[in-house]
Design a protein around this motif. Structure first.
Motif, PDB file in Angstrom:
ATOM      1  N   GLY A 196      75.968  31.075  91.224  1.00 50.14           N
ATOM      2  CA  GLY A 196      74.788  31.816  90.780  1.00 50.14           C
ATOM      3  C   GLY A 196      75.144  32.949  89.849  1.00 50.14           C
ATOM      4  O   GLY A 196      76.233  32.976  89.260  1.00 50.14           O
ATOM      5  N   ASN A 197      74.219  33.890  89.712  1.00 48.73           N
ATOM      6  CA  ASN A 197      74.352  35.027  88.807  1.00 48.73           C
ATOM      7  C   ASN A 197      75.682  35.743  89.021  1.00 48.73           C
ATOM      8  O   ASN A 197      75.976  36.207  90.114  1.00 48.73           O
ATOM      9  CB  ASN A 197      73.174  35.985  89.048  1.00 48.73           C
ATOM     10  CG  ASN A 197      73.105  37.092  88.024  1.00 48.73           C
ATOM     11  OD1 ASN A 197      74.036  37.859  87.852  1.00 48.73           O
ATOM     12  ND2 ASN A 197      71.974  37.173  87.352  1.00 48.73           N
ATOM     13  N   HIS A 202      70.350  39.337  92.623  1.00 49.83           N
ATOM     14  CA  HIS A 202      69.645  38.254  91.943  1.00 49.83           C
ATOM     15  C   HIS A 202      70.190  36.884  92.348  1.00 49.83           C
ATOM     16  O   HIS A 202      69.451  35.894  92.338  1.00 49.83           O
ATOM     17  CB  HIS A 202      69.730  38.455  90.429  1.00 49.83           C
ATOM     18  CG  HIS A 202      68.982  39.674  89.971  1.00 49.83           C
ATOM     19  ND1 HIS A 202      69.600  40.897  89.817  1.00 49.83           N
ATOM     20  CD2 HIS A 202      67.669  39.877  89.687  1.00 49.83           C
ATOM     21  CE1 HIS A 202      68.705  41.794  89.440  1.00 49.83           C
ATOM     22  NE2 HIS A 202      67.533  41.199  89.354  1.00 49.83           N
ATOM     23  N   ARG A 203      71.455  36.835  92.725  1.00 43.61           N
ATOM     24  CA  ARG A 203      72.028  35.587  93.237  1.00 43.61           C
ATOM     25  C   ARG A 203      71.285  35.179  94.510  1.00 43.61           C
ATOM     26  O   ARG A 203      70.926  34.022  94.701  1.00 43.61           O
ATOM     27  CB  ARG A 203      73.512  35.801  93.523  1.00 43.61           C
ATOM     28  CG  ARG A 203      74.344  34.561  93.411  1.00 43.61           C
ATOM     29  CD  ARG A 203      75.732  34.860  92.863  1.00 43.61           C
ATOM     30  NE  ARG A 203      76.621  35.506  93.807  1.00 43.61           N
ATOM     31  CZ  ARG A 203      77.377  36.563  93.514  1.00 43.61           C
ATOM     32  NH1 ARG A 203      77.304  37.128  92.327  1.00 43.61           N
ATOM     33  NH2 ARG A 203      78.203  37.062  94.394  1.00 43.61           N
ATOM     34  N   ALA A 255      68.280  36.265  95.508  1.00 42.91           N
ATOM     35  CA  ALA A 255      66.864  36.016  95.208  1.00 42.91           C
ATOM     36  C   ALA A 255      66.665  34.623  94.618  1.00 42.91           C
ATOM     37  O   ALA A 255      65.713  33.918  94.982  1.00 42.91           O
ATOM     38  CB  ALA A 255      66.335  37.086  94.255  1.00 42.91           C
ATOM     39  N   ASP A 256      67.542  34.209  93.720  1.00 42.21           N
ATOM     40  CA  ASP A 256      67.432  32.865  93.141  1.00 42.21           C
ATOM     41  C   ASP A 256      67.573  31.798  94.228  1.00 42.21           C
ATOM     42  O   ASP A 256      66.865  30.792  94.232  1.00 42.21           O
ATOM     43  CB  ASP A 256      68.509  32.655  92.072  1.00 42.21           C
ATOM     44  CG  ASP A 256      68.265  33.501  90.825  1.00 42.21           C
ATOM     45  OD1 ASP A 256      67.138  33.989  90.654  1.00 42.21           O
ATOM     46  OD2 ASP A 256      69.223  33.676  90.041  1.00 42.21           O
ATOM     47  N   PHE A 257      68.497  32.044  95.160  1.00 40.10           N
ATOM     48  CA  PHE A 257      68.714  31.104  96.259  1.00 40.10           C
ATOM     49  C   PHE A 257      67.463  31.010  97.132  1.00 40.10           C
ATOM     50  O   PHE A 257      66.995  29.910  97.460  1.00 40.10           O
ATOM     51  CB  PHE A 257      69.912  31.568  97.090  1.00 40.10           C
ATOM     52  CG  PHE A 257      70.148  30.760  98.331  1.00 40.10           C
ATOM     53  CD1 PHE A 257      70.906  29.593  98.290  1.00 40.10           C
ATOM     54  CD2 PHE A 257      69.626  31.160  99.554  1.00 40.10           C
ATOM     55  CE1 PHE A 257      71.120  28.847  99.435  1.00 40.10           C
ATOM     56  CE2 PHE A 257      69.844  30.417 100.703  1.00 40.10           C
ATOM     57  CZ  PHE A 257      70.593  29.252 100.642  1.00 40.10           C
ATOM     58  N   ASN A 265      64.417  31.734  96.381  1.00 46.71           N
ATOM     59  CA  ASN A 265      63.330  31.122  95.628  1.00 46.71           C
ATOM     60  C   ASN A 265      63.372  29.602  95.737  1.00 46.71           C
ATOM     61  O   ASN A 265      62.332  28.941  95.753  1.00 46.71           O
ATOM     62  CB  ASN A 265      63.413  31.533  94.158  1.00 46.71           C
ATOM     63  CG  ASN A 265      62.284  32.468  93.767  1.00 46.71           C
ATOM     64  OD1 ASN A 265      61.197  32.406  94.336  1.00 46.71           O
ATOM     65  ND2 ASN A 265      62.539  33.337  92.813  1.00 46.71           N
ATOM     66  N   CYS A 266      64.578  29.048  95.808  1.00 46.73           N
ATOM     67  CA  CYS A 266      64.729  27.595  95.904  1.00 46.73           C
ATOM     68  C   CYS A 266      64.598  27.091  97.335  1.00 46.73           C
ATOM     69  O   CYS A 266      64.203  25.942  97.550  1.00 46.73           O
ATOM     70  CB  CYS A 266      66.092  27.184  95.337  1.00 46.73           C
ATOM     71  SG  CYS A 266      66.277  27.490  93.573  1.00 46.73           S
ATOM     72  N   LEU A 293      62.811  39.214  97.077  1.00 50.96           N
ATOM     73  CA  LEU A 293      62.209  38.749  95.834  1.00 50.96           C
ATOM     74  C   LEU A 293      61.554  39.894  95.071  1.00 50.96           C
ATOM     75  O   LEU A 293      61.645  39.975  93.845  1.00 50.96           O
ATOM     76  CB  LEU A 293      61.192  37.643  96.131  1.00 50.96           C
ATOM     77  CG  LEU A 293      61.772  36.373  96.744  1.00 50.96           C
ATOM     78  CD1 LEU A 293      60.669  35.376  97.077  1.00 50.96           C
ATOM     79  CD2 LEU A 293      62.795  35.739  95.820  1.00 50.96           C
ATOM     80  N   ALA A 319      64.321  42.116  93.483  1.00 55.11           N
ATOM     81  CA  ALA A 319      64.950  41.440  92.342  1.00 55.11           C
ATOM     82  C   ALA A 319      64.036  41.426  91.130  1.00 55.11           C
ATOM     83  O   ALA A 319      64.497  41.538  89.985  1.00 55.11           O
ATOM     84  CB  ALA A 319      65.341  40.025  92.727  1.00 55.11           C
ATOM     85  N   GLU A 320      62.740  41.308  91.367  1.00 53.38           N
ATOM     86  CA  GLU A 320      61.786  41.312  90.254  1.00 53.38           C
ATOM     87  C   GLU A 320      61.686  42.690  89.612  1.00 53.38           C
ATOM     88  O   GLU A 320      61.595  42.815  88.384  1.00 53.38           O
ATOM     89  CB  GLU A 320      60.411  40.858  90.753  1.00 53.38           C
ATOM     90  CG  GLU A 320      59.374  40.740  89.653  1.00 53.38           C
ATOM     91  CD  GLU A 320      58.023  40.261  90.179  1.00 53.38           C
ATOM     92  OE1 GLU A 320      57.080  40.188  89.374  1.00 53.38           O
ATOM     93  OE2 GLU A 320      57.926  39.957  91.383  1.00 53.38           O
TER      94      GLU A 320
END
Length: 222
Positions: free
Chosen positions: A71-72, A78-79, A81-83, A85-86, A143, A146-147
């Motif tokens: 990830g990031n 953010h790594r 948060a991306d995880f 999100n999925c 989330l 991170a946003e």
């Protein structure tokens, strides 16, 4: 417990102690020591690594029976948060840092249960106690943080607690009196690693925190 997971965000290089995650203490890498303690939670464990380090950690993850995703590179916040999100099913994250290598799975689960009961968005276990280095974070707070924060940040917890978040409120799990101390056993500098090696050479890499506290109490010069 199936809507929670355990996340570690190791990387190979750091400014203070290079290759920290893979530093060996009595035959075990710090990241392996953390993973083996956390398996007792019964939860799925992921290593979220920078893209450039992914290949180095996949072998370790396969050996230890955990999962690994890239990830990031510059931002653990953010790594994660991306995880999340999925992985829509996970409402809570148990985040562990291998900087605090003495981690207790039971306390991690107790912290998770307390956070759920109180409906808080963030929980932690402070001090040198069973569960040092453990945080429980609600996905909405991750989330949201991170946003709001566009620039990379390592310090995830700084931005996911306090007023104004989707899930405000903080759960603090008090440590047991037998292990409460006015210092923390962390690994961030070469001197920290040296101390941990001294302690675990005497006690063994899976020593209980009670044994570690007793050992250090008897040797204040350390």
């Amino acid at each position: 417990m199936d809507n929670a997971c355990v996340l570690l965000c190791p990387r190979l290089w750091g400014s203070r102690l290079p290759n920290k995650a893979m530093a060996e203490v009595e035959g075990l890498e710090l990241i392996t020591l953390a993973i083996r303690r956390l398996k007792a939670t019964g939860l799925k464990i992921w290593l979220l690594t920078p893209m450039d380090d992914f290949g180095e950690f996949t072998t370790l993850a396969s050996r230890e029976g955990v999962l690994c995703e890239p990830g990031n590179a510059g931002s653990p916040l953010h790594r994660i948060a991306d995880f999340i999100n999925c992985k829509k099913d996970f409402q809570y994250v148990i985040r562990v840092t291998h900087d605090d290598p003495i981690i207790d799975a039971q306390t991690a689960l107790e912290l998770l249960q307390a956070g759920r009961k109180e409906g808080s968005g963030y929980g932690y276990s402070p001090g040198i106690c069973e569960g040092a280095g453990v945080e429980v974070i609600h996905r909405d707070n991750l989330l949201y943080a991170a946003e709001l924060r566009e620039e990379p940040t390592e310090f995830v917890s700084y931005f996911i607690k306090g007023d104004g978040l989707p899930k405000p409120g903080i759960t603090k799990l008090k440590p047991g009196p037998g292990v409460m101390r006015d210092f923390r056993l962390t690994v961030d500098y070469p001197e920290d690693l040296l101390l941990l090696r001294i302690v675990l050479r005497a006690l063994g890499p899976m020593a209980s925190l009670d044994a570690i506290c007793q050992y250090l109490d008897q040797r204040p010069h350390l």
